[in-house]
Design a protein around this motif. Structure first.
Motif, PDB file in Angstrom:
ATOM      1  N   THR A  97       0.749  -1.392  -0.071  1.00 52.08           N
ATOM      2  CA  THR A  97       0.088  -0.081  -0.020  1.00 52.08           C
ATOM      3  C   THR A  97       0.762   1.357   0.029  1.00 52.08           C
ATOM      4  OG1 THR A  97      -1.951   1.162   1.072  1.00 52.08           O
ATOM      5  CG2 THR A  97      -0.050   0.157   2.473  1.00 52.08           C
ATOM      6  N   THR A  98       0.289   2.458  -0.180  1.00 52.48           N
ATOM      7  CA  THR A  98       0.690   3.766  -0.386  1.00 52.48           C
ATOM      8  C   THR A  98       0.551   4.177   1.217  1.00 52.48           C
ATOM      9  OG1 THR A  98      -1.129   4.755  -1.244  1.00 52.48           O
ATOM     10  CG2 THR A  98       0.709   4.153  -2.838  1.00 52.48           C
ATOM     11  N   SER A  99      -0.525   3.707   2.014  1.00 50.48           N
ATOM     12  CA  SER A  99      -0.966   4.344   3.134  1.00 50.48           C
ATOM     13  C   SER A  99       0.379   4.004   4.402  1.00 50.48           C
ATOM     14  CB  SER A  99      -2.053   3.493   3.803  1.00 50.48           C
ATOM     15  OG  SER A  99      -2.384   4.093   5.035  1.00 50.48           O
ATOM     16  N   ASP A 100       0.574   5.119   5.146  1.00 51.99           N
ATOM     17  CA  ASP A 100       1.694   5.076   6.000  1.00 51.99           C
ATOM     18  C   ASP A 100       1.082   5.381   7.258  1.00 51.99           C
ATOM     19  OD1 ASP A 100       1.500   7.635   5.844  1.00 51.99           O
ATOM     20  OD2 ASP A 100       3.742   8.129   5.484  1.00 51.99           O
ATOM     21  N   ASN A 101      -0.341   5.443   7.408  1.00 51.41           N
ATOM     22  CA  ASN A 101      -0.918   5.457   8.536  1.00 51.41           C
ATOM     23  C   ASN A 101      -0.901   4.639   9.418  1.00 51.41           C
ATOM     24  OD1 ASN A 101      -3.654   5.477  10.317  1.00 51.41           O
ATOM     25  ND2 ASN A 101      -4.711   6.797   8.879  1.00 51.41           N
ATOM     26  N   GLN A 102      -0.501   5.096  10.804  1.00 53.78           N
ATOM     27  CA  GLN A 102      -0.260   4.180  11.836  1.00 53.78           C
ATOM     28  C   GLN A 102      -1.516   3.417  12.129  1.00 53.78           C
ATOM     29  OE1 GLN A 102       2.906   3.761  12.986  1.00 53.78           O
ATOM     30  NE2 GLN A 102       2.629   2.258  14.378  1.00 53.78           N
ATOM     31  N   LYS A 103      -2.570   4.070  12.293  1.00 56.01           N
ATOM     32  CA  LYS A 103      -3.752   3.182  12.571  1.00 56.01           C
ATOM     33  C   LYS A 103      -4.118   2.167  11.474  1.00 56.01           C
ATOM     34  CE  LYS A 103      -7.144   5.262  14.459  1.00 56.01           C
ATOM     35  NZ  LYS A 103      -8.420   6.353  14.435  1.00 56.01           N
ATOM     36  N   ASP A 104      -3.956   2.221  10.234  1.00 57.63           N
ATOM     37  CA  ASP A 104      -4.083   1.323   9.225  1.00 57.63           C
ATOM     38  C   ASP A 104      -3.112   0.101   9.731  1.00 57.63           C
ATOM     39  OD1 ASP A 104      -5.913   2.629   7.941  1.00 57.63           O
ATOM     40  OD2 ASP A 104      -4.494   3.331   6.162  1.00 57.63           O
ATOM     41  N   LEU A 105      -1.897   0.396   9.945  1.00 59.76           N
ATOM     42  CA  LEU A 105      -0.704  -0.635  10.082  1.00 59.76           C
ATOM     43  C   LEU A 105      -1.115  -1.420  11.418  1.00 59.76           C
ATOM     44  CD1 LEU A 105       2.451  -1.349   9.522  1.00 59.76           C
ATOM     45  CD2 LEU A 105       2.842   0.157  11.641  1.00 59.76           C
ATOM     46  N   GLU A 106      -1.542  -0.639  12.523  1.00 60.05           N
ATOM     47  CA  GLU A 106      -1.997  -1.366  13.959  1.00 60.05           C
ATOM     48  C   GLU A 106      -3.168  -2.407  13.469  1.00 60.05           C
ATOM     49  OE1 GLU A 106      -2.091   1.685  16.678  1.00 60.05           O
ATOM     50  OE2 GLU A 106      -0.058   2.201  16.698  1.00 60.05           O
ATOM     51  N   GLU A 107      -4.091  -1.949  12.594  1.00 61.99           N
ATOM     52  CA  GLU A 107      -5.306  -2.605  12.700  1.00 61.99           C
ATOM     53  C   GLU A 107      -4.871  -3.909  11.583  1.00 61.99           C
ATOM     54  OE1 GLU A 107      -9.388  -3.731  12.567  1.00 61.99           O
ATOM     55  OE2 GLU A 107      -7.994  -2.564  13.997  1.00 61.99           O
ATOM     56  N   CYS A 108      -4.039  -3.602  10.841  1.00 61.95           N
ATOM     57  CA  CYS A 108      -3.902  -4.913   9.904  1.00 61.95           C
ATOM     58  C   CYS A 108      -2.940  -5.939  10.736  1.00 61.95           C
ATOM     59  CB  CYS A 108      -3.207  -4.510   8.606  1.00 61.95           C
ATOM     60  SG  CYS A 108      -4.045  -3.431   7.446  1.00 61.95           S
ATOM     61  N   TYR A 109      -2.101  -5.551  11.359  1.00 64.73           N
ATOM     62  CA  TYR A 109      -1.463  -6.540  12.235  1.00 64.73           C
ATOM     63  C   TYR A 109      -2.275  -7.288  13.368  1.00 64.73           C
ATOM     64  CZ  TYR A 109       3.110  -6.026  10.408  1.00 64.73           C
ATOM     65  OH  TYR A 109       4.356  -6.061   9.548  1.00 64.73           O
ATOM     66  N   ARG A 110      -3.294  -6.577  13.880  1.00 62.22           N
ATOM     67  CA  ARG A 110      -4.188  -6.930  14.731  1.00 62.22           C
ATOM     68  C   ARG A 110      -5.105  -8.111  14.292  1.00 62.22           C
ATOM     69  NH1 ARG A 110      -9.127  -6.911  16.096  1.00 62.22           N
ATOM     70  NH2 ARG A 110      -9.850  -5.590  14.566  1.00 62.22           N
ATOM     71  N   LEU A 111      -5.360  -7.809  12.986  1.00 66.63           N
ATOM     72  CA  LEU A 111      -6.044  -8.793  12.202  1.00 66.63           C
ATOM     73  C   LEU A 111      -5.501  -9.887  11.777  1.00 66.63           C
ATOM     74  CD1 LEU A 111      -8.456  -6.513  10.086  1.00 66.63           C
ATOM     75  CD2 LEU A 111      -9.177  -7.863  11.813  1.00 66.63           C
ATOM     76  N   GLY A 112      -4.114  -9.801  11.552  1.00 64.68           N
ATOM     77  CA  GLY A 112      -3.396 -11.196  11.462  1.00 64.68           C
ATOM     78  C   GLY A 112      -2.524 -11.091  10.023  1.00 64.68           C
ATOM     79  N   ILE A 113      -2.138 -10.033   9.512  1.00 62.98           N
ATOM     80  CA  ILE A 113      -1.373  -9.848   8.592  1.00 62.98           C
ATOM     81  C   ILE A 113       0.029 -10.530   8.562  1.00 62.98           C
ATOM     82  CG2 ILE A 113      -2.357  -8.012   7.196  1.00 62.98           C
ATOM     83  CD1 ILE A 113      -0.017  -6.345   8.204  1.00 62.98           C
ATOM     84  N   SER A 114       0.772 -10.919   7.491  1.00 61.31           N
ATOM     85  CA  SER A 114       1.923 -11.443   7.610  1.00 61.31           C
ATOM     86  C   SER A 114       2.932 -10.429   7.299  1.00 61.31           C
ATOM     87  CB  SER A 114       2.305 -12.564   6.437  1.00 61.31           C
ATOM     88  OG  SER A 114       1.230 -13.535   6.917  1.00 61.31           O
ATOM     89  N   GLY A 115       2.760  -9.146   6.925  1.00 63.09           N
ATOM     90  CA  GLY A 115       3.870  -8.258   6.495  1.00 63.09           C
ATOM     91  C   GLY A 115       2.868  -6.845   5.989  1.00 63.09           C
TER      92      GLY A 115
END
Length: 138
Positions: free
Chosen positions: A90-108
């Protein structure tokens, strides 16, 4: 070092980003199989075909119809699909996006750089890493 050919599901709605990804993969040492989906709904239709299950999902966050976070939430709540490694591209460097994605279980979580050379380096690293992993087969 033995690398495996990957079945990759690229979920991306921008034509230029798709072409950039395909160009990068075309120069790869291993010719990975790429399936494209323009949005989450199309991706879920592809995922219905159990014979074509991807080894890796590369997911853009900013898409029409269903956001990447919405797609990810449904994917990771599915008993049949949650195991598929999913990397945000993604182009989104939004910290909330990053945290939410890791919370949901992304691999990177990979930020798309503006320079093609930097983009290609990141994509090659992701594909090389996952081609060395032991992945669940059906």
């Amino acid at each position: 070092m033995i690398k495996r050919r990957l079945n990759v599901l690229l979920i991306e709605d921008h034509f230029i980003e798709i072409m950039k990804f395909k160009k990068t993969v075309s120069f790869a040492e291993i010719q990975h199989s790429i399936t494209e989906a323009k949005d989450g709904a199309e991706a879920f239709k592809i995922l219905e075909d159990k014979s074509r299950m991807p080894d890796l999902i590369l997911l853009d966050l900013n898409m029409p119809k269903m956001s990447g976070v919405e797609f990810l939430s449904i994917l990771k709540n599915s008993e049949e699909l949650r195991h598929i490694p999913t990397v945000i591209l993604t182009t989104s460097d939004n910290q909330k996006d990053l945290e939410e994605c890791y919370r949901l279980g992304i691999s990177g979580y990979i930020l798309k750089p503006l320079k093609y050379k930097d983009y290609a380096t990141k994509i090659e690293a992701v594909l090389n890493y996952w081609s060395l992993n032991e992945l669940k087969k059906y």
